[in-house]
Design a protein around this motif. Structure first.
Motif, PDB file in Angstrom:
ATOM      1  N   TRP A 192     -33.483 -82.114 -50.897  1.00  0.00           N
ATOM      2  CA  TRP A 192     -32.528 -82.097 -49.782  1.00  0.00           C
ATOM      3  C   TRP A 192     -31.118 -81.837 -50.296  1.00  0.00           C
ATOM      4  O   TRP A 192     -30.368 -81.027 -49.726  1.00  0.00           O
ATOM      5  CB  TRP A 192     -32.579 -83.432 -49.033  1.00  0.00           C
ATOM      6  N   LEU A 193     -30.727 -82.502 -51.382  1.00  0.00           N
ATOM      7  CA  LEU A 193     -29.395 -82.315 -51.956  1.00  0.00           C
ATOM      8  C   LEU A 193     -29.209 -80.868 -52.420  1.00  0.00           C
ATOM      9  O   LEU A 193     -28.155 -80.264 -52.179  1.00  0.00           O
ATOM     10  CB  LEU A 193     -29.191 -83.284 -53.126  1.00  0.00           C
ATOM     11  N   LEU A 194     -30.209 -80.316 -53.061  1.00  0.00           N
ATOM     12  CA  LEU A 194     -30.121 -78.938 -53.527  1.00  0.00           C
ATOM     13  C   LEU A 194     -29.928 -77.979 -52.359  1.00  0.00           C
ATOM     14  O   LEU A 194     -29.116 -77.049 -52.419  1.00  0.00           O
ATOM     15  CB  LEU A 194     -31.381 -78.581 -54.312  1.00  0.00           C
ATOM     16  N   GLN A 195     -30.645 -78.202 -51.249  1.00  0.00           N
ATOM     17  CA  GLN A 195     -30.500 -77.336 -50.083  1.00  0.00           C
ATOM     18  C   GLN A 195     -29.110 -77.437 -49.485  1.00  0.00           C
ATOM     19  O   GLN A 195     -28.499 -76.430 -49.094  1.00  0.00           O
ATOM     20  CB  GLN A 195     -31.540 -77.694 -49.020  1.00  0.00           C
ATOM     21  N   ARG A 196     -28.550 -78.664 -49.425  1.00  0.00           N
ATOM     22  CA  ARG A 196     -27.193 -78.824 -48.898  1.00  0.00           C
ATOM     23  C   ARG A 196     -26.172 -78.107 -49.782  1.00  0.00           C
ATOM     24  O   ARG A 196     -25.211 -77.511 -49.295  1.00  0.00           O
ATOM     25  CB  ARG A 196     -26.835 -80.314 -48.803  1.00  0.00           C
ATOM     26  N   ARG A 197     -26.356 -78.188 -51.103  1.00  0.00           N
ATOM     27  CA  ARG A 197     -25.426 -77.524 -52.018  1.00  0.00           C
ATOM     28  C   ARG A 197     -25.523 -76.006 -51.895  1.00  0.00           C
ATOM     29  O   ARG A 197     -24.506 -75.301 -51.930  1.00  0.00           O
ATOM     30  CB  ARG A 197     -25.708 -77.971 -53.454  1.00  0.00           C
ATOM     31  N   LEU A 198     -26.747 -75.493 -51.748  1.00  0.00           N
ATOM     32  CA  LEU A 198     -26.912 -74.051 -51.572  1.00  0.00           C
ATOM     33  C   LEU A 198     -26.297 -73.584 -50.251  1.00  0.00           C
ATOM     34  O   LEU A 198     -25.658 -72.533 -50.194  1.00  0.00           O
ATOM     35  CB  LEU A 198     -28.397 -73.688 -51.626  1.00  0.00           C
ATOM     36  N   ASP A 199     -26.478 -74.366 -49.182  1.00  0.00           N
ATOM     37  CA  ASP A 199     -25.872 -74.026 -47.898  1.00  0.00           C
ATOM     38  C   ASP A 199     -24.345 -73.992 -48.020  1.00  0.00           C
ATOM     39  O   ASP A 199     -23.678 -73.094 -47.507  1.00  0.00           O
ATOM     40  CB  ASP A 199     -26.282 -75.042 -46.829  1.00  0.00           C
ATOM     41  N   PHE A 200     -23.784 -75.016 -48.692  1.00  0.00           N
ATOM     42  CA  PHE A 200     -22.339 -75.094 -48.881  1.00  0.00           C
ATOM     43  C   PHE A 200     -21.838 -73.884 -49.674  1.00  0.00           C
ATOM     44  O   PHE A 200     -20.825 -73.275 -49.329  1.00  0.00           O
ATOM     45  CB  PHE A 200     -21.993 -76.398 -49.612  1.00  0.00           C
TER      46      PHE A 200
END
Length: 269
Positions: A192-200
């Motif tokens: 989940w954290l990785l996906q949020r960072r990629l989205d950002f």
């Protein structure tokens, strides 16, 4: 269960600031947060919205909203005649509602479609009945213990978050944190954290003039090495799909011209 065959709807992505603005309108409005948090007041009732919690503003209801962090929400305007649907009728009585896995998957799908291009009317008209049916079938659950943590991480995804840090912020053990992520989001905290960072990072590449190295650092990646493919989720979009920021394009073009000017041409036997 009444369903909507041809609903009159409109969808937009909006962000809210710190100044409250009261409003009311003749149509219903579903607020489905994509990131950040929003404080919403509807006819004197207050609630805190985040990607796990949405709300319905009934036709004619006075409402206002404020936020003190970066936020994005789907705002779905629905004709007042649709209030007969089970989901909208229930939400009219209890306007603040958790968003379960089925609803979140539908919201994620539409976010993906909206990020690529303008949403076609037939797609939107097919999506809304599915969304309302998913809302109607869900049993209201207590407020997620993850809500505050998710909002805090989404506000600053570049901080050195670890599962231990996230567990401490949520007042949970690491094992319980993993269990809740599986129950509510169907993924691990790391994924989940990785996906949020990629989205950002993708939003920064599209909207800012930061160089790629700076975007990587701000997104929480220590270097520009691509995340391990064994652990990375399937990307919802690729950086190459994003329009280049003009300032970054000019800077890259300048470096290219300088390199060409300084190039040495050698003749080999």
């Amino acid at each position: 269960m009444p369903t909507l065959e041809t609903p009159s709807v409109d969808l937009a992505i909006r962000s809210y600031g710190t100044e409250p603005e009261w409003d009311r309108h003749a149509f219903a409005q579903l607020v489905l947060p994509l990131s950040g948090t929003v404080q919403l007041e509807i006819e004197g009732r207050q609630g805190r919205l985040d990607p796990l919690h949405g709300a319905l503003v009934a036709p004619g209801a006075w409402h206002t909203q404020v936020s003190h962090d970066a936020n994005r929400s789907f705002i779905l305007d629905i004709d007042g005649s649709a209030m007969e649907h089970d989901a909208l009728a229930r939400l009219a009585e209890r306007p603040f509602t958790p968003l379960g896995p089925a609803v979140r998957k539908l919201v994620e799908f539409m976010e993906l479609m909206a990020s690529a291009s303008a949403v076609a009317r037939p797609l939107l008209q097919g999506w809304v009945p599915l969304l309302l049916d998913a809302l109607a079938l869900e049993t209201p659950q207590p407020r997620s213990r993850l809500a505050a943590l998710l909002a805090r991480v989404e506000a600053r995804p570049g901080l050195p978050w670890s599962t231990a840090t996230m567990a401490r912020v949520a007042h949970l053990s690491v094992s319980r944190l993993h269990a809740l992520f599986r129950e509510e989001l169907d993924m691990s905290p790391h994924a989940w954290l990785l996906q949020r960072r990629l989205d950002f990072a993708c939003r920064c590449l599209a909207a800012s003039a930061w160089p790629i190295a700076e975007v990587a650092l701000q997104a929480g990646f220590a270097d520009q090495v691509r995340p391990d493919a064994r652990h990375a989720p399937a990307p919802r979009y690729h950086p190459g799909d994003l329009p280049p920021h003009p300032a970054r394009t000019r800077r890259i073009a300048g470096r290219t011209r300088a390199s060409a000017k300084n190039a040495v041409v050698r003749d080999y036997p």
